[in-house]
Structure formats: C-alpha cells, structure tokens
Design a protein around this motif. Structure first.
Motif, PDB file in Angstrom:
ATOM      1  N   GLN A   1      -1.036  14.922   7.728  1.00  0.00           N
ATOM      2  CA  GLN A   1      -0.193  14.450   8.819  1.00  0.00           C
ATOM      3  C   GLN A   1      -1.006  14.116  10.063  1.00  0.00           C
ATOM      4  O   GLN A   1      -0.736  13.111  10.739  1.00  0.00           O
ATOM      5  N   GLU A   2      -2.005  14.939  10.396  1.00  0.00           N
ATOM      6  CA  GLU A   2      -2.775  14.679  11.604  1.00  0.00           C
ATOM      7  C   GLU A   2      -3.512  13.352  11.514  1.00  0.00           C
ATOM      8  O   GLU A   2      -3.536  12.559  12.480  1.00  0.00           O
ATOM      9  N   ASP A   3      -4.119  13.073  10.365  1.00  0.00           N
ATOM     10  CA  ASP A   3      -4.855  11.823  10.200  1.00  0.00           C
ATOM     11  C   ASP A   3      -3.913  10.623  10.208  1.00  0.00           C
ATOM     12  O   ASP A   3      -4.225   9.573  10.786  1.00  0.00           O
ATOM     13  N   VAL A   4      -2.751  10.759   9.579  1.00  0.00           N
ATOM     14  CA  VAL A   4      -1.783   9.662   9.572  1.00  0.00           C
ATOM     15  C   VAL A   4      -1.289   9.402  10.994  1.00  0.00           C
ATOM     16  O   VAL A   4      -1.122   8.238  11.400  1.00  0.00           O
TER      17      VAL A   4
ATOM     18  N   PHE B   1       0.860  -1.184   0.000  1.00  0.00           N
ATOM     19  CA  PHE B   1       0.000   0.000   0.000  1.00  0.00           C
ATOM     20  C   PHE B   1       0.892   1.228   0.000  1.00  0.00           C
ATOM     21  O   PHE B   1       1.864   1.327   0.751  1.00  0.00           O
ATOM     22  N   ILE B   2       0.577   2.199  -0.868  1.00  0.00           N
ATOM     23  CA  ILE B   2       1.262   3.491  -0.917  1.00  0.00           C
ATOM     24  C   ILE B   2       0.194   4.567  -0.847  1.00  0.00           C
ATOM     25  O   ILE B   2      -0.766   4.537  -1.631  1.00  0.00           O
ATOM     26  N   GLY B   3       0.343   5.506   0.088  1.00  0.00           N
ATOM     27  CA  GLY B   3      -0.652   6.559   0.214  1.00  0.00           C
ATOM     28  C   GLY B   3      -0.065   7.855   0.714  1.00  0.00           C
ATOM     29  O   GLY B   3       0.993   7.895   1.360  1.00  0.00           O
ATOM     30  N   ILE B   4      -0.761   8.947   0.424  1.00  0.00           N
ATOM     31  CA  ILE B   4      -0.423  10.284   0.920  1.00  0.00           C
ATOM     32  C   ILE B   4      -1.656  10.841   1.597  1.00  0.00           C
ATOM     33  O   ILE B   4      -2.752  10.859   1.016  1.00  0.00           O
ATOM     34  N   GLY B   5      -1.471  11.306   2.833  1.00  0.00           N
ATOM     35  CA  GLY B   5      -2.596  11.837   3.585  1.00  0.00           C
ATOM     36  C   GLY B   5      -2.169  12.944   4.508  1.00  0.00           C
ATOM     37  O   GLY B   5      -0.970  13.182   4.723  1.00  0.00           O
TER      38      GLY B   5
ATOM     39  N   TRP C   1      -7.127   9.308   2.933  1.00  0.00           N
ATOM     40  CA  TRP C   1      -6.019   9.398   1.972  1.00  0.00           C
ATOM     41  C   TRP C   1      -6.360  10.353   0.837  1.00  0.00           C
ATOM     42  O   TRP C   1      -7.454  10.287   0.260  1.00  0.00           O
ATOM     43  N   SER C   2      -5.435  11.235   0.523  1.00  0.00           N
ATOM     44  CA  SER C   2      -5.613  12.121  -0.630  1.00  0.00           C
ATOM     45  C   SER C   2      -5.467  11.350  -1.932  1.00  0.00           C
ATOM     46  O   SER C   2      -6.170  11.601  -2.913  1.00  0.00           O
ATOM     47  N   THR C   3      -4.543  10.397  -1.946  1.00  0.00           N
ATOM     48  CA  THR C   3      -4.376   9.477  -3.068  1.00  0.00           C
ATOM     49  C   THR C   3      -3.701   8.227  -2.534  1.00  0.00           C
ATOM     50  O   THR C   3      -2.914   8.296  -1.585  1.00  0.00           O
TER      51      THR C   3
ATOM     52  N   THR D   1       3.791  -3.780  -9.292  1.00  0.00           N
ATOM     53  CA  THR D   1       4.174  -2.377  -9.166  1.00  0.00           C
ATOM     54  C   THR D   1       2.947  -1.506  -8.966  1.00  0.00           C
ATOM     55  O   THR D   1       1.999  -1.570  -9.757  1.00  0.00           O
ATOM     56  N   GLN D   2       2.962  -0.711  -7.894  1.00  0.00           N
ATOM     57  CA  GLN D   2       1.887   0.219  -7.591  1.00  0.00           C
ATOM     58  C   GLN D   2       2.425   1.644  -7.753  1.00  0.00           C
ATOM     59  O   GLN D   2       3.571   1.939  -7.408  1.00  0.00           O
ATOM     60  N   GLN D   3       1.574   2.531  -8.263  1.00  0.00           N
ATOM     61  CA  GLN D   3       2.024   3.896  -8.564  1.00  0.00           C
ATOM     62  C   GLN D   3       0.942   4.890  -8.198  1.00  0.00           C
ATOM     63  O   GLN D   3      -0.236   4.654  -8.444  1.00  0.00           O
ATOM     64  N   ILE D   4       1.367   6.007  -7.604  1.00  0.00           N
ATOM     65  CA  ILE D   4       0.450   7.110  -7.348  1.00  0.00           C
ATOM     66  C   ILE D   4       1.073   8.386  -7.905  1.00  0.00           C
ATOM     67  O   ILE D   4       2.291   8.545  -7.950  1.00  0.00           O
ATOM     68  N   GLU D   5       0.205   9.296  -8.365  1.00  0.00           N
ATOM     69  CA  GLU D   5       0.606  10.632  -8.811  1.00  0.00           C
ATOM     70  C   GLU D   5      -0.256  11.628  -8.058  1.00  0.00           C
ATOM     71  O   GLU D   5      -1.483  11.486  -7.996  1.00  0.00           O
ATOM     72  N   TRP D   6       0.408  12.647  -7.504  1.00  0.00           N
ATOM     73  CA  TRP D   6      -0.300  13.561  -6.609  1.00  0.00           C
ATOM     74  C   TRP D   6       0.112  14.996  -6.891  1.00  0.00           C
ATOM     75  O   TRP D   6       1.301  15.327  -6.910  1.00  0.00           O
ATOM     76  N   ASP D   7      -0.891  15.869  -7.133  1.00  0.00           N
ATOM     77  CA  ASP D   7      -0.631  17.285  -7.332  1.00  0.00           C
ATOM     78  C   ASP D   7      -0.361  17.946  -5.983  1.00  0.00           C
ATOM     79  O   ASP D   7      -1.104  17.742  -5.022  1.00  0.00           O
ATOM     80  N   LEU D   8       0.733  18.727  -5.937  1.00  0.00           N
ATOM     81  CA  LEU D   8       1.082  19.402  -4.692  1.00  0.00           C
ATOM     82  C   LEU D   8      -0.043  20.333  -4.252  1.00  0.00           C
ATOM     83  O   LEU D   8      -0.574  21.106  -5.057  1.00  0.00           O
ATOM     84  N   ARG D   9      -0.387  20.247  -2.981  1.00  0.00           N
ATOM     85  CA  ARG D   9      -1.429  21.091  -2.400  1.00  0.00           C
ATOM     86  C   ARG D   9      -0.920  21.673  -1.087  1.00  0.00           C
ATOM     87  O   ARG D   9      -0.128  21.051  -0.382  1.00  0.00           O
ATOM     88  N   SER D  10      -1.415  22.851  -0.768  1.00  0.00           N
ATOM     89  CA  SER D  10      -1.014  23.467   0.486  1.00  0.00           C
ATOM     90  C   SER D  10      -1.446  22.601   1.656  1.00  0.00           C
ATOM     91  O   SER D  10      -2.536  22.009   1.643  1.00  0.00           O
ATOM     92  N   GLY D  11      -0.610  22.540   2.652  1.00  0.00           N
ATOM     93  CA  GLY D  11      -0.925  21.765   3.840  1.00  0.00           C
ATOM     94  C   GLY D  11       0.252  20.959   4.324  1.00  0.00           C
ATOM     95  O   GLY D  11       1.359  21.055   3.792  1.00  0.00           O
ATOM     96  N   ARG D  12      -0.001  20.147   5.328  1.00  0.00           N
ATOM     97  CA  ARG D  12       1.013  19.270   5.923  1.00  0.00           C
ATOM     98  C   ARG D  12       0.606  17.839   5.630  1.00  0.00           C
ATOM     99  O   ARG D  12      -0.457  17.371   6.063  1.00  0.00           O
ATOM    100  N   TRP D  13       1.483  17.141   4.902  1.00  0.00           N
ATOM    101  CA  TRP D  13       1.150  15.820   4.396  1.00  0.00           C
ATOM    102  C   TRP D  13       2.209  14.810   4.831  1.00  0.00           C
ATOM    103  O   TRP D  13       3.312  15.164   5.231  1.00  0.00           O
ATOM    104  N   ALA D  14       1.856  13.542   4.726  1.00  0.00           N
ATOM    105  CA  ALA D  14       2.779  12.455   5.052  1.00  0.00           C
ATOM    106  C   ALA D  14       2.606  11.336   4.040  1.00  0.00           C
ATOM    107  O   ALA D  14       1.495  11.053   3.574  1.00  0.00           O
TER     108      ALA D  14
END
Length: 538
Positions: free
Chosen positions: A100-103, A94-98, A145-147, A154-167
């Motif tokens: 920071q507080e939720d992570v 699993f690969i994810g971006i979310g 998760w944002s994405t 092979t698993q792949q995610i692409e994520w557009d940079l957004r303002s905030g604190r992410w992990a």
C-alpha cells in the motif's frame, strides 16, 4: 421439576446447538472446498469496471498470515488470489498487487478512483475519486509490484496471500485515462480441508455429549406423569361479570367455565350450536381445552406478549429438546412399536406449556392469569393432553410426519402460519429496472412478503373489542379455540404421538369433544316449537 434434570436439559441443549452449528459450518466449508477441486478457484462473475480516471484501486487488502505456520500448513496454503481482466476496447491493460505504501507514493497527485463499495448480487460498485493532475509513468516499469501482468487480451495474475498491507491496481498499460476493463476475481485455500475435518469432528463430539444429556433430562422430567384429573374447581363468585355479546341484556351469556370458576349448575344462558357435546364419533385422543376468564382486563392483552418473555426463553430450550426426543422416539417406535413413556410425557408437557403461554399471550388472550412454569397439568384455564398409545405402527413412523400429514399441514399453515407472498424483486441495474432472473451474468432474485396469520388477526380483533367494549365475543372465542385445537392435533400427529389421523373438523368451543363438559356447563336445550301448547294450559 427436578433441578438436576433441568440442568442436564439446558447443558445438553447448548452442547447440541453448538454441535449443530459446527456441523452446518462444516457443511458450508466442505462445499466450498469441493468447488475448488482440481486447483480451481471460487470465482465471481465477470463485471465491467468503468472510470474516467487513470487507475482503479482496491480498498486496503490487510492480510494477517503468520509466516511461521507449522510445516503441515505452509504459508502458501493459506490462500491464493486470482485476478483476470480484459480491456473493454482491446487496449493494453495492467493488473498488479503491491504494498500500500508504494502504491500510494506511485499514485500521489494522480487522478484515480478507489473502490468504496462492491456488491456482487446484484452487481454494484461505488468509487471515491481522488483528484490530481500528475501523469504517472507506465506502471509496468515500477519495481515494487509483488505480482503483475500487462498486455492486450485477457491478463491474469495469481498471488499467494502474504502478511502485510497490500493494494490492487488496474490501469491502462500506458497510464492513460479513462480505464474500462472486464474483471473477474477468484480465491482458493488449501486450509479448507483441515478446517472442515476439525469442524466435523467437533460438531459430532458435541452432539454425542448433548443428545444423551437432553434425552436423560427429558426422561427424568417426564417420569412424573400427568395427573388423571384437574384439581377441584371452585364456583363462580357472586356477581361475576359475564363476557360476550349482550353481556348485560336479557339474553346475556354466562361466562365460560374455567378451572377456577366453572358455570354453576343451572346457571348460564342459552347454549350455542357450537357448544361441544362428546360423542363416540367426535372423540380424538388429542385434547385441547381453553376456558375464557370472566372479567378480563381491557388493556392487559397489549403487554402480555412482553410479560411472557421468560416463558419464551424456557420454551426455546424445551422445543429444541422436543425435536431431539421426537427423533429418538421415532427410532424407538421403528424398532419396538412403543413410544417411551417418559419421553411421551415430556413432549406432551412441552405442548401443554406452549398452549398455556399461547392461550395467555398471543393465540387466544383468554386469561390474565400468568402461566405456571411446569410441564404437569394444573388448574390453569388452558390445558392440553394426549392419550398414551400402547402400540404404534412401525411403518407409519416413516411417512406419517411428512407424507400423510401434508394435507393437514397445508390447511393448518393457512390459518396458523403467516401468509407469505412471493414476487419478483425489481432492481435498478445499469439504468433500467430488471426482474428476478439472470441479467448480464448477475442473478437478480425473488423476494417474499409476510403477513399476519388468521389466528393472529382474530386475536387482534378480539383484543380491540375487549379494549373498547370490555367484551370478548363468545363465537369469536369458540373459533379461536377450534383453530388452535386443529393445529395442536396436527402437531401431535406429526410428532408421532398417535397413529389416528387428525379429523378434518373444526371442533369449536372451550371443551374438547373427547372430554365431558366441565362442571356446571349447561347442555343444549332442545328448541320447542312455537305452535306447541304446554301441558296444563288451555
């Protein structure tokens, strides 16, 4: 020197330096933008990440992107992140971006590893293990998760940079330990192209302003022209302390002539074979002179480099202006066959100033007299001059400064430049030492080591001799002046000042062979055979 011309030179140098900096940055940004063409990414090599815990998390990803950017620069063009991973043993990952507080809430009391340091070349990753005994639910079931992506292969995610604190979180799909995954990251941004254009325009504009200011300032400073002769020199004061070997013995050598204190006529000891004697075959239109002062301080040479710091600051601006004016003069020679006289005088003055500081501080330590702040010739015991050429070859200007000068540059670098050694950099990677090559997709490069130049080494020897004995060996001084003379001849040739090729000759001694010996410098006395009987003797 004229204050107005100095201000123009300084402002022009600052503007040109900033312009060059912007152009270099623009080149780097343009290269990066070219590498991400066709919607590609700038990617890192694929590397193995192994932890014994249940998850791998990244440091805080703090993104500051204004969501109210102009329409021409939409927020999704600010940057895009790519993460691609494959389970090392074929397990589901699993690969994810979310946020920071939720992570942090999700991994509360869950044993996981936070990346604290990540080096790409060579690859090295360090973790901080966070203890815990809770068993997390499957990460794919979480809604924050944002994405994300999960599965086998092979698993792949692409994520557009957004303002905030992410992990960023990498786990096994079932939340089990350990985690072993091959990861690759990439980034791209559509803002690079407008940034490149802005930097390019700004750099060109600053150069357009800076270069004319430099040329105008240098031309104004160079119009004074060097005086044809040194000022009148004084005589050696009675009781002057000679320097050199056997300074107090029966074969004592007289002190070298200086602009302030030449050797009296008829005074001085036995000349050395290295004493310069002008001749038509030894004359070269680039002349460097340096005369050792009698009575040098024993320990002052240890701090001269520090005392000369104001000169280093001035020379920084002068050398940059020298570089610019040499290029301008090169174009003038190419189209007219003439070196602009004012720029020629300025460049000769820069070399003269540099030689005086070098003679004082680090290349000869031949005087305790502080160098003057001027481009003109003075009565200083070190001087440099170049005869102005009435005409220069248009064709040679294209090749003499690099191709024809290459043999001379190799020789000069051997004794005036720091000796460098290149060797393989050995690095500890994955439990073994590796050399400079590609190792598991990572480049482990080479490293260089510097050393002291021959001139620097001789100056240190002379300095310690002066410190402990109070003497500066004449033969050593002759050699130092010869090495510096050869170096400055090559610099003048590379700077397009003369078409005559520098001689492969070490003209040692204080006076340049192209100059007549200074006042009172004794010519060599022919050796008389011991078997010869003088006239008048029985």
């Amino acid at each position: 020197m004229k204050p107005g011309r100095i201000v123009m030179l300084v402002l022009g140098t600052l503007a040109a330096l900033m312009g060059l900096g912007l152009l270099i940055t623009a080149g780097a940004v343009g290269w990066v933008n070219f590498q991400q063409r066709d919607n590609g990414y700038l990617t890192t090599p694929t590397e193995r990440y192994d932890v014994a815990t249940r998850a791998i998390t990244s440091p805080g990803l703090n993104v500051l992107v204004d969501e109210k950017l102009p329409d021409v620069l939409p927020v999704d063009s600010a940057g895009r992140l790519l993460l691609r991973g494959t389970g090392a043993a074929g397990q589901q990952i699993f690969i994810g971006i979310g946020p920071q507080e939720d992570v942090a809430r999700y991994l509360d009391n869950v044993r996981h590893s936070e990346i604290t340091e990540l080096n790409s070349y060579p690859f090295r990753v360090q973790y901080r293990e966070v203890p815990g005994d809770a068993v997390p639910v499957a990460p794919g079931t979480q809604p924050f998760w944002s994405t994300s992506a999960q599965g086998t292969g092979t698993q792949q995610i692409e994520w557009d940079l957004r303002s905030g604190r992410w992990a960023v979180v990498v786990m096994n799909a079932d939340g089990a330990a350990p985690v072993s995954v091959d990861l690759q990251a990439g980034v791209r941004s559509d803002l690079l192209w407008p940034v490149f254009i802005g930097l390019l325009i700004g750099g060109i504009a600053l150069l357009v302003v800076g270069v004319p200011l430099i040329v105008a300032g240098a031309a104004g400073l160079g119009r004074h022209g060097p005086p044809p002769h040194y000022p009148e020199a004084a005589r050696v004061a009675p009781g002057a302390v000679p320097v050199g070997p056997d300074a107090h013995g029966p074969n004592a050598e007289a002190p070298y002539a200086t602009a302030a204190a030449p050797i009296p006529p008829g005074g001085g000891g036995r000349p050395l074979p290295t004493d310069p004697q002008p001749s038509e075959t030894s004359r070269y239109p680039v002349r460097l002179n340096g005369y050792l002062d009698p009575g040098l301080s024993r320990g002052m040479w240890l701090i001269k480099w520090f005392l000369a710091i104001p000169h280093y600051i001035v020379l920084f601006f002068l050398w940059f202006a020298f570089f610019v004016t040499t290029i301008v003069a090169g174009f003038a020679i190419l189209f007219t066959g003439h070196y602009p006289r004012s720029l020629f005088n300025f460049n000769v003055g820069v070399l003269r100033w540099n030689w005086r500081v070098a003679f004082y501080a680090y290349a000869a330590i031949g005087t305790d007299r502080y160098p003057p702040f001027t481009l003109a010739r003075t009565d200083y015991p070190a001087d440099f001059d170049v005869e102005y050429p009435e005409h220069l070859s248009r064709g040679l200007v294209l090749i003499k400064w690099w191709l024809l000068a290459l043999p001379q540059l190799l020789i000069v670098s051997a004794f005036s430049g720091a000796a460098s050694t290149w060797g393989t950099r050995r690095t500890w990677v994955d439990g073994r030492w590796v050399d400079g090559n590609w190792v598991d997709g990572t480049w482990v490069g080479y490293q260089g080591g510097g050393g002291i130049s021959l001139i620097g080494l001789l100056v240190i020897v002379a300095g310690f001799s002066l410190l402990f004995t109070g003497r500066f060996g004449r033969r050593l001084f002759d050699l130092l002046i010869g090495l510096n003379r050869w170096t400055h001849r090559v610099i003048a040739y590379v700077a397009l000042m003369r078409d005559e090729y520098p001689p492969f000759r070490l003209d040692m001694g204080p006076s340049d062979p192209a100059d007549a010996p200074p006042v009172g410098y004794p010519p060599p006395v022919p050796a008389r055979p011991e078997t010869q009987t003088p006239e008048g003797e029985p």
